[in-house]
Enzyme design. Structure first.
Site, mmCIF file in Angstrom:
data_model
loop_
_atom_site.group_PDB
_atom_site.id
_atom_site.type_symbol
_atom_site.label_atom_id
_atom_site.label_comp_id
_atom_site.label_asym_id
_atom_site.label_seq_id
_atom_site.Cartn_x
_atom_site.Cartn_y
_atom_site.Cartn_z
ATOM 1 N N TYR A 33 -58.614 -76.732 43.761
ATOM 2 C CA TYR A 33 -58.470 -76.397 45.169
ATOM 3 C C TYR A 33 -59.641 -76.953 45.973
ATOM 4 O O TYR A 33 -60.644 -77.400 45.399
ATOM 5 C CB TYR A 33 -58.340 -74.885 45.368
ATOM 6 C CG TYR A 33 -59.626 -74.100 45.184
ATOM 7 C CD1 TYR A 33 -60.188 -73.915 43.926
ATOM 8 C CD2 TYR A 33 -60.294 -73.543 46.272
ATOM 9 C CE1 TYR A 33 -61.361 -73.199 43.761
ATOM 10 C CE2 TYR A 33 -61.471 -72.810 46.122
ATOM 11 C CZ TYR A 33 -61.997 -72.646 44.863
ATOM 12 O OH TYR A 33 -63.161 -71.942 44.693
ATOM 13 N N ARG A 52 -64.205 -85.028 46.448
ATOM 14 C CA ARG A 52 -64.415 -84.036 45.374
ATOM 15 C C ARG A 52 -63.084 -83.600 44.773
ATOM 16 O O ARG A 52 -62.984 -83.391 43.560
ATOM 17 C CB ARG A 52 -65.193 -82.823 45.906
ATOM 18 C CG ARG A 52 -65.531 -81.832 44.794
ATOM 19 C CD ARG A 52 -66.417 -80.705 45.270
ATOM 20 N NE ARG A 52 -65.766 -79.867 46.260
ATOM 21 C CZ ARG A 52 -66.358 -78.862 46.901
ATOM 22 N NH1 ARG A 52 -67.623 -78.570 46.642
ATOM 23 N NH2 ARG A 52 -65.706 -78.143 47.782
ATOM 24 N N ARG A 100 -43.029 -72.843 29.970
ATOM 25 C CA ARG A 100 -44.375 -72.421 29.574
ATOM 26 C C ARG A 100 -44.752 -72.921 28.185
ATOM 27 O O ARG A 100 -44.067 -72.611 27.202
ATOM 28 C CB ARG A 100 -44.500 -70.892 29.631
ATOM 29 C CG ARG A 100 -45.952 -70.428 29.483
ATOM 30 C CD ARG A 100 -46.082 -68.913 29.629
ATOM 31 N NE ARG A 100 -47.491 -68.516 29.586
ATOM 32 C CZ ARG A 100 -48.198 -68.423 28.462
ATOM 33 N NH1 ARG A 100 -47.633 -68.687 27.301
ATOM 34 N NH2 ARG A 100 -49.483 -68.076 28.495
ATOM 35 N N HIS A 102 -48.714 -74.310 26.392
ATOM 36 C CA HIS A 102 -50.102 -74.604 26.770
ATOM 37 C C HIS A 102 -50.368 -76.097 26.953
ATOM 38 O O HIS A 102 -51.102 -76.497 27.851
ATOM 39 C CB HIS A 102 -51.067 -74.047 25.724
ATOM 40 C CG HIS A 102 -51.186 -72.550 25.763
ATOM 41 N ND1 HIS A 102 -50.125 -71.712 25.528
ATOM 42 C CD2 HIS A 102 -52.246 -71.755 26.015
ATOM 43 C CE1 HIS A 102 -50.525 -70.457 25.640
ATOM 44 N NE2 HIS A 102 -51.815 -70.445 25.937
ATOM 45 N N LYS A 149 -63.722 -77.933 40.583
ATOM 46 C CA LYS A 149 -63.321 -76.855 41.493
ATOM 47 C C LYS A 149 -61.924 -76.377 41.095
ATOM 48 O O LYS A 149 -60.928 -76.684 41.760
ATOM 49 C CB LYS A 149 -63.384 -77.334 42.948
ATOM 50 C CG LYS A 149 -63.462 -76.170 43.934
ATOM 51 C CD LYS A 149 -63.913 -76.634 45.291
ATOM 52 C CE LYS A 149 -63.748 -75.574 46.362
ATOM 53 N NZ LYS A 149 -64.523 -74.351 46.179
ATOM 54 N N GLU A 182 -75.542 -70.068 40.781
ATOM 55 C CA GLU A 182 -74.962 -70.162 42.132
ATOM 56 C C GLU A 182 -74.266 -68.847 42.438
ATOM 57 O O GLU A 182 -74.220 -67.941 41.609
ATOM 58 C CB GLU A 182 -73.986 -71.333 42.214
ATOM 59 C CG GLU A 182 -72.793 -71.179 41.275
ATOM 60 C CD GLU A 182 -71.792 -72.324 41.365
ATOM 61 O OE1 GLU A 182 -71.746 -72.997 42.405
ATOM 62 O OE2 GLU A 182 -71.048 -72.521 40.385
ATOM 63 N N LEU A 207 -71.127 -75.789 40.984
ATOM 64 C CA LEU A 207 -70.263 -76.680 41.758
ATOM 65 C C LEU A 207 -71.151 -77.431 42.759
ATOM 66 O O LEU A 207 -71.991 -76.813 43.413
ATOM 67 C CB LEU A 207 -69.216 -75.859 42.522
ATOM 68 C CG LEU A 207 -68.273 -76.706 43.367
ATOM 69 C CD1 LEU A 207 -67.248 -77.396 42.478
ATOM 70 C CD2 LEU A 207 -67.566 -75.862 44.415
HETATM 71 N N1 PLP Z 1 -70.026 -72.691 44.368
HETATM 72 C C1 PLP Z 1 -68.853 -72.067 44.185
HETATM 73 C C2 PLP Z 1 -68.591 -71.354 42.897
HETATM 74 C C3 PLP Z 1 -67.880 -72.062 45.208
HETATM 75 O O1 PLP Z 1 -66.699 -71.444 45.021
HETATM 76 C C4 PLP Z 1 -68.191 -72.706 46.435
HETATM 77 C C5 PLP Z 1 -67.218 -72.715 47.540
HETATM 78 O O2 PLP Z 1 -66.145 -72.206 47.458
HETATM 79 C C6 PLP Z 1 -69.423 -73.333 46.575
HETATM 80 C C7 PLP Z 1 -70.322 -73.320 45.518
HETATM 81 C C8 PLP Z 1 -69.797 -74.043 47.859
HETATM 82 O O3 PLP Z 1 -69.073 -75.239 47.991
HETATM 83 P P1 PLP Z 1 -68.770 -75.861 49.429
HETATM 84 O O4 PLP Z 1 -70.068 -76.010 50.129
HETATM 85 O O5 PLP Z 1 -68.128 -77.183 49.118
HETATM 86 O O6 PLP Z 1 -67.837 -74.906 50.118
#
Ligand code: PLP
Length: 285
Positions: A33, A52, A100, A102, A149, A182, A207
């Site tokens: 996403y 990304r 379904r 895997h 992501k 984070e 991320l």
């Molecule tokens: N880290 C995580 C786990 C996130 O879910 C997000 C945003 O959803 C971020 C960092 C920040 O990313 P961005 O600045 O691209 O929104």
């Protein structure tokens, strides 16, 4: 006004917008996403988000269901049809619908795509930023590919709920060495007593936030010193400032970590200045 969602090639009224029960996003969290900020009726950092997105899809070997140009049209159309001026666009692509199993579905299974857009409370967010937020720390129990992501967010969901239960707005994950990785939906930053801005390197442990990437430019432009290195929870407790970044929150000052006030317990000058100047460095389309 009824909301509109884009689902696999069609703009549908909210009540009719649905995906199949055997969508692999639903069955296996087998998808990715993106969330983009919308500000003043323009999409912020769309090009970086699309880049990304492509990387996340490539890492999981999911095909991009449409060209980047077509995706840009859909995102703008979702923003327009939902009359979004200040808010977010959400887009999700999964490996598609298949019986379904895997293992990957048969070649030719079409990825599913959903795009939605909604307004956020712009003034309310500014009020929250003026006061700053509290975060709590939780063990980082996620898989090792959080650089992708993916919609597989159960540890993040549980962490956010743990934050809420403790009266905080965000949870900061902490690795086995006692370093902050984070937030559950944001990147984490501190400002040291001698004014250096510190954030963890964007390796596989976090991320690579788009807001983080753009903010690094803003930090250089303001003549601030940046250190990309891990920082411990203890260092964060004793920091002069702390803040977090994400597309929906931009730069959000953090004024309490667990039960420790950060600095003097109010938003710091570095975070406040970076929030004010962020969009000078971002792209708007
Ligand atoms: N880290 C995580 C786990 C996130 O879910 C997000 C945003 O959803 C971020 C960092 C920040 O990313 P961005 O600045 O691209 O929104």
């Amino acid at each position: 006004m009824s909301r509109i969602a884009y689902v696999n090639g069609r703009y549908l009224p909210w009540a009719k917008a649905s995906v199949h029960i055997e969508d692999r996003g639903y069955q296996f969290s087998d998808g990715v996403y993106e969330v983009c900020e919308v500000r003043g009726g323009r999409i912020i950092d769309e090009r970086r988000h699309t880049t990304r997105l492509r990387r996340s899809l490539d890492e999981l070997r999911i095909a991009m269901p449409m060209s980047e140009a077509a995706l840009a049209v859909v995102m703008h159309e979702c923003m327009r049809r939902n009359r979004v001026r200040n808010g977010i666009i959400y887009l999700q692509i999964t490996r598609g619908v298949a019986r379904r199993d895997h293992g990957f579905p048969p070649a030719g299974t079409r990825p599913s795509i959903v795009v939605t857009a909604r307004n956020l409370d712009f003034a309310g967010n500014e009020r929250i930023a003026a006061e700053g937020i509290a975060v709590v720390t939780v063990p980082d129990n996620r898989w090792e590919r959080v650089d992708i992501k993916s919609v597989s967010l159960l540890p993040n969901v549980l962490a956010k709920e743990a934050a809420r239960a403790r009266g905080a707005k965000e949870a900061w994950f902490v690795d086995r060495d006692g370093h902050v990785t984070e937030g559950s939906s944001s990147n984490a930053w501190i400002v040291t007593m001698d004014g250096k801005v510190v954030t963890r390197p964007a390796d596989h442990g976090i991320l690579r936030g788009i807001t983080r990437t753009v903010l690094i430019e803003a930090i250089a432009a303001q003549g601030l010193k940046l250190e990309e290195r891990p920082f411990s929870v203890a260092e964060a407790y004793g920091a002069r400032e702390a803040f977090l970044t994400s597309a929906s929150q931009v730069v959000m000052p953090v004024v309490r970590i667990d039960d420790h006030p950060v600095g003097n317990g109010a938003p710091g000058s570095v975070a406040t200045a970076l929030r004010a100047r962020y969009h000078d460095h971002a792209e708007a389309t």
